[in-house]
Design a protein around this motif. Structure first.
Motif, PDB file in Angstrom:
ATOM      1  N   GLY A 135      10.886   3.765 -13.478  1.00  6.56           N
ATOM      2  CA  GLY A 135      11.085   4.508 -12.231  1.00  6.56           C
ATOM      3  C   GLY A 135       9.856   4.521 -11.330  1.00  6.56           C
ATOM      4  N   LYS A 136       8.775   3.802 -11.732  1.00  8.40           N
ATOM      5  CA  LYS A 136       7.540   3.884 -10.949  1.00  8.40           C
ATOM      6  C   LYS A 136       6.991   2.487 -10.650  1.00  8.40           C
ATOM      7  CE  LYS A 136       5.925   6.381 -14.292  1.00  8.40           C
ATOM      8  NZ  LYS A 136       7.157   6.718 -14.995  1.00  8.40           N
ATOM      9  N   ARG A 137       6.140   2.413  -9.615  1.00  8.32           N
ATOM     10  CA  ARG A 137       5.442   1.184  -9.280  1.00  8.32           C
ATOM     11  C   ARG A 137       3.950   1.457  -9.246  1.00  8.32           C
ATOM     12  NH1 ARG A 137       9.332  -1.890  -6.346  1.00  8.32           N
ATOM     13  NH2 ARG A 137      10.516  -0.363  -5.181  1.00  8.32           N
ATOM     14  N   THR A 138       3.156   0.464  -9.595  1.00  9.99           N
ATOM     15  CA  THR A 138       1.713   0.602  -9.438  1.00  9.99           C
ATOM     16  C   THR A 138       1.339  -0.047  -8.100  1.00  9.99           C
ATOM     17  OG1 THR A 138       1.528   0.473 -11.810  1.00  9.99           O
ATOM     18  CG2 THR A 138      -0.506   0.205 -10.551  1.00  9.99           C
ATOM     19  N   MET A 139       1.074   0.760  -7.103  1.00  6.58           N
ATOM     20  CA  MET A 139       0.828   0.243  -5.765  1.00  6.58           C
ATOM     21  C   MET A 139      -0.636  -0.163  -5.596  1.00  6.58           C
ATOM     22  SD  MET A 139       3.732   0.233  -4.441  1.00  6.58           S
ATOM     23  CE  MET A 139       3.258  -0.237  -2.772  1.00  6.58           C
ATOM     24  N   PRO A 140      -0.887  -1.178  -4.714  1.00  2.00           N
ATOM     25  CA  PRO A 140      -2.281  -1.559  -4.469  1.00  2.00           C
ATOM     26  C   PRO A 140      -3.035  -0.405  -3.792  1.00  2.00           C
ATOM     27  CG  PRO A 140      -0.805  -2.637  -2.894  1.00  2.00           C
ATOM     28  CD  PRO A 140       0.064  -1.942  -3.900  1.00  2.00           C
ATOM     29  N   ALA A 141      -4.323  -0.321  -4.076  1.00  2.00           N
ATOM     30  CA  ALA A 141      -5.156   0.706  -3.422  1.00  2.00           C
ATOM     31  C   ALA A 141      -5.964   0.021  -2.326  1.00  2.00           C
ATOM     32  CB  ALA A 141      -6.071   1.347  -4.450  1.00  2.00           C
ATOM     33  N   TYR A 142      -6.107   0.706  -1.192  1.00  2.00           N
ATOM     34  CA  TYR A 142      -6.925   0.157  -0.106  1.00  2.00           C
ATOM     35  C   TYR A 142      -8.197   0.975  -0.013  1.00  2.00           C
ATOM     36  CZ  TYR A 142      -2.632  -2.193   1.082  1.00  2.00           C
ATOM     37  OH  TYR A 142      -1.499  -2.959   1.025  1.00  2.00           O
ATOM     38  N   PRO A 143      -9.346   0.288   0.069  1.00  4.43           N
ATOM     39  CA  PRO A 143     -10.594   1.041   0.143  1.00  4.43           C
ATOM     40  C   PRO A 143     -10.678   1.853   1.439  1.00  4.43           C
ATOM     41  CG  PRO A 143     -11.008  -1.336   0.409  1.00  4.43           C
ATOM     42  CD  PRO A 143      -9.547  -1.172   0.125  1.00  4.43           C
TER      43      PRO A 143
ATOM     44  N   PHE B 273       9.941   7.315   5.212  1.00  2.50           N
ATOM     45  CA  PHE B 273       9.057   7.414   4.045  1.00  2.50           C
ATOM     46  C   PHE B 273       9.787   6.896   2.827  1.00  2.50           C
ATOM     47  CE2 PHE B 273       7.206  10.520   0.720  1.00  2.50           C
ATOM     48  CZ  PHE B 273       6.299   9.564   0.274  1.00  2.50           C
ATOM     49  N   ALA B 274       9.339   5.738   2.338  1.00  3.02           N
ATOM     50  CA  ALA B 274       9.807   5.240   1.049  1.00  3.02           C
ATOM     51  C   ALA B 274       8.669   5.516   0.073  1.00  3.02           C
ATOM     52  CB  ALA B 274      10.098   3.750   1.116  1.00  3.02           C
ATOM     53  N   ASP B 275       8.922   6.317  -0.926  1.00  2.00           N
ATOM     54  CA  ASP B 275       7.883   6.670  -1.900  1.00  2.00           C
ATOM     55  C   ASP B 275       7.805   5.534  -2.922  1.00  2.00           C
ATOM     56  OD1 ASP B 275       6.284   7.656  -3.882  1.00  2.00           O
ATOM     57  OD2 ASP B 275       7.369   9.554  -4.110  1.00  2.00           O
ATOM     58  N   GLN B 276       6.981   4.542  -2.589  1.00  2.00           N
ATOM     59  CA  GLN B 276       6.957   3.312  -3.404  1.00  2.00           C
ATOM     60  C   GLN B 276       6.391   3.559  -4.800  1.00  2.00           C
ATOM     61  OE1 GLN B 276       4.784   1.463  -0.261  1.00  2.00           O
ATOM     62  NE2 GLN B 276       6.483   0.115   0.290  1.00  2.00           N
ATOM     63  N   ALA B 277       5.426   4.471  -4.938  1.00  2.00           N
ATOM     64  CA  ALA B 277       4.860   4.748  -6.260  1.00  2.00           C
ATOM     65  C   ALA B 277       5.950   5.284  -7.197  1.00  2.00           C
ATOM     66  CB  ALA B 277       3.710   5.745  -6.146  1.00  2.00           C
TER      67      ALA B 277
ATOM     68  N   MET C 234      20.653   3.250  -5.149  1.00  2.00           N
ATOM     69  CA  MET C 234      19.692   2.186  -5.454  1.00  2.00           C
ATOM     70  C   MET C 234      18.289   2.716  -5.150  1.00  2.00           C
ATOM     71  SD  MET C 234      21.203   2.143  -2.356  1.00  2.00           S
ATOM     72  CE  MET C 234      22.641   1.110  -2.471  1.00  2.00           C
ATOM     73  N   PRO C 235      17.233   2.110  -5.740  1.00  2.18           N
ATOM     74  CA  PRO C 235      15.886   2.556  -5.382  1.00  2.18           C
ATOM     75  C   PRO C 235      15.716   2.517  -3.854  1.00  2.18           C
ATOM     76  CG  PRO C 235      15.796   1.087  -7.257  1.00  2.18           C
ATOM     77  CD  PRO C 235      17.216   1.060  -6.753  1.00  2.18           C
ATOM     78  N   SER C 236      15.503   3.644  -3.235  1.00  3.01           N
ATOM     79  CA  SER C 236      15.432   3.716  -1.767  1.00  3.01           C
ATOM     80  C   SER C 236      14.322   4.682  -1.364  1.00  3.01           C
ATOM     81  CB  SER C 236      16.798   4.074  -1.180  1.00  3.01           C
ATOM     82  OG  SER C 236      17.445   5.089  -1.931  1.00  3.01           O
ATOM     83  N   HIS C 237      14.609   5.974  -1.240  1.00  2.00           N
ATOM     84  CA  HIS C 237      13.499   6.914  -0.979  1.00  2.00           C
ATOM     85  C   HIS C 237      12.596   6.987  -2.223  1.00  2.00           C
ATOM     86  CE1 HIS C 237      11.325  10.243   0.733  1.00  2.00           C
ATOM     87  NE2 HIS C 237      11.762  11.110  -0.155  1.00  2.00           N
ATOM     88  N   THR C 238      13.215   7.050  -3.412  1.00  2.00           N
ATOM     89  CA  THR C 238      12.531   6.893  -4.704  1.00  2.00           C
ATOM     90  C   THR C 238      13.477   6.063  -5.588  1.00  2.00           C
ATOM     91  OG1 THR C 238      13.542   8.758  -5.876  1.00  2.00           O
ATOM     92  CG2 THR C 238      11.622   9.266  -4.504  1.00  2.00           C
ATOM     93  N   ALA C 239      13.083   5.834  -6.840  1.00  2.00           N
ATOM     94  CA  ALA C 239      13.977   5.101  -7.746  1.00  2.00           C
ATOM     95  C   ALA C 239      14.964   6.035  -8.442  1.00  2.00           C
ATOM     96  CB  ALA C 239      13.173   4.329  -8.778  1.00  2.00           C
ATOM     97  N   GLY C 240      14.919   7.321  -8.112  1.00  2.00           N
ATOM     98  CA  GLY C 240      15.795   8.271  -8.807  1.00  2.00           C
ATOM     99  C   GLY C 240      16.688   9.062  -7.876  1.00  2.00           C
TER     100      GLY C 240
END
Ligand SMILES: [Zn+2]
Length: 358
Positions: A350-358, A240-244, A209-215
């Protein structure tokens, strides 16, 4: 039957069924070089000296199933042992590799393999997209390896997410892209997508399942009683979960729960990094994930900002027992959890668009 006849019969059996010599034997696994414990520090501006990194057999899981890993104290991404572990199953049916290590050490990885087998490279399976696991894909494809992976990994590689600075990622090297793909089936977690019988082993590629990455894929060697569990578990640095790339902390909990079902108490679990472990070693890690998820959620529900949550030093209770504990590692972990407990973006290709923090 005289002794000579017996001997020739034994030889004939050996020739007809060479794989039968490769069965699990008592006394395995044998750890040859354990990863370093640190603490490791690197001066500002330090660059990894790839020419000094060596790739060696660090463990033997059975007479024909070896683990390769890089030198300690040189690679700031993985100071305990450079790169991601590679597993090599070898014998008369050829070589099967789990992951391919960093691109910069491709020659050395092949040399390390050639030190114990002349068999052709036949099969490569990628456990996830990260460069320390897939960096030498193109190199090993040229050696003859047919690359297997989840379809999501292929999508991540062919259409990589934008870089952190917003610029498009460089074009992928198509020679590195997996050619045989499969998908995770949420209706049947733990079911192998591919089973190979070679060199006396039965090898299962089990999509996660999507865990460390989606692949993600884990790789089970049934006879040796070993599972390569890649990076959803780690014991050097914080999780480390690579959410992107589609990863998630909650998915890592599901991955651990699946291992609890797939492994028995004696199964050797081979993480991509850190020390070799058993099933029970995953439980304190799981408990930490649950604890931190709850604490971060409570703070975020109170309207706290990421900065407030980072300042709360929620990992303090775990710092003493977490090797490779660095500010960067814990901040990354807490930021992932903060993102995940509210408004977590979905996975597309297989990817997510994660929020960016300034
Ligand atoms: Zn990884």
């Amino acid at each position: 039957m005289n002794r000579r006849a017996l001997l020739s019969l034994a030889l004939a059996l050996f020739v007809v069924t060479p794989a039968s010599v490769w069965v699990q034997q008592a006394g395995y696994p044998i750890e040859i070089i354990p990863p370093g414990k640190g603490p490791f520090t690197f001066p500002a501006g330090y660059q990894t000296p790839w020419d000094r990194i060596q790739i060696k057999v660090t463990a033997k899981m059975s007479p024909n199933l070896f683990v390769l890993h890089g030198s300690e104290a040189l690679d700031p991404a993985h100071p305990d042992a450079s790169g991601g572990r590679v597993m090599v199953l070898f014998g008369p049916d050829g070589v099967l590799m789990v992951d391919t290590e960093n691109r910069q050490v491709a020659d050395k990885t092949l040399q390390a393999i050639r030190a114990f087998t002349t068999a052709p490279i036949k099969v490569v399976v990628n456990t996830h997209i990260h460069g320390d696991h897939t960096g030498a894909n193109a190199f090993f494809a040229r050696q003859g390896g047919l690359i297997f992976a989840q379809e999501n990994l292929r999508a991540e590689m062919v259409r990589p997410p934008r870089r952190a600075d917003g610029q498009p990622a460089p074009a992928p090297d198509m020679a590195a892209v997996p050619t045989v793909t499969y998908n995770y089936d949420a209706a049947a977690p733990g079911r192998p997508a591919v089973t190979l019988i070679m060199n006396g082993e039965t090898v299962d590629f089990i999509p996660m399942m999507p865990s460390h990455t989606a692949g993600d894929t884990i790789v089970r060697f049934r006879n040796a009683n070993v599972i390569y569990i890649e990076d959803f578990y780690r014991n050097f640095g914080y999780p480390f979960a690579d959410q992107a790339n589609g990863g998630s902390i909650k998915g890592m909990l599901d991955a651990i729960d699946l291992i609890e079902k797939l492994a028995d108490p004696k199964t050797t679990l081979v993480p991509g990094h850190g020390t070799l472990v058993k099933r029970q070693d995953l439980l304190p890690y799981r408990a930490m994930l649950v604890d931190i998820l709850a604490k971060v959620k409570a703070l975020r529900d109170q309207g706290k900002t990421l900065k407030d949550v980072l300042a709360a030093n929620l990992t303090a209770a775990y710092d003493k027992t977490t090797l490779g504990d660095t500010q960067q590692s814990k901040d990354r972990f807490i930021t992932e959890v903060y993102d995940e407990v509210k408004d977590f973006p979905g996975i597309v290709d297989g990817k997510r668009t994660m929020p960016a923090y300034p």
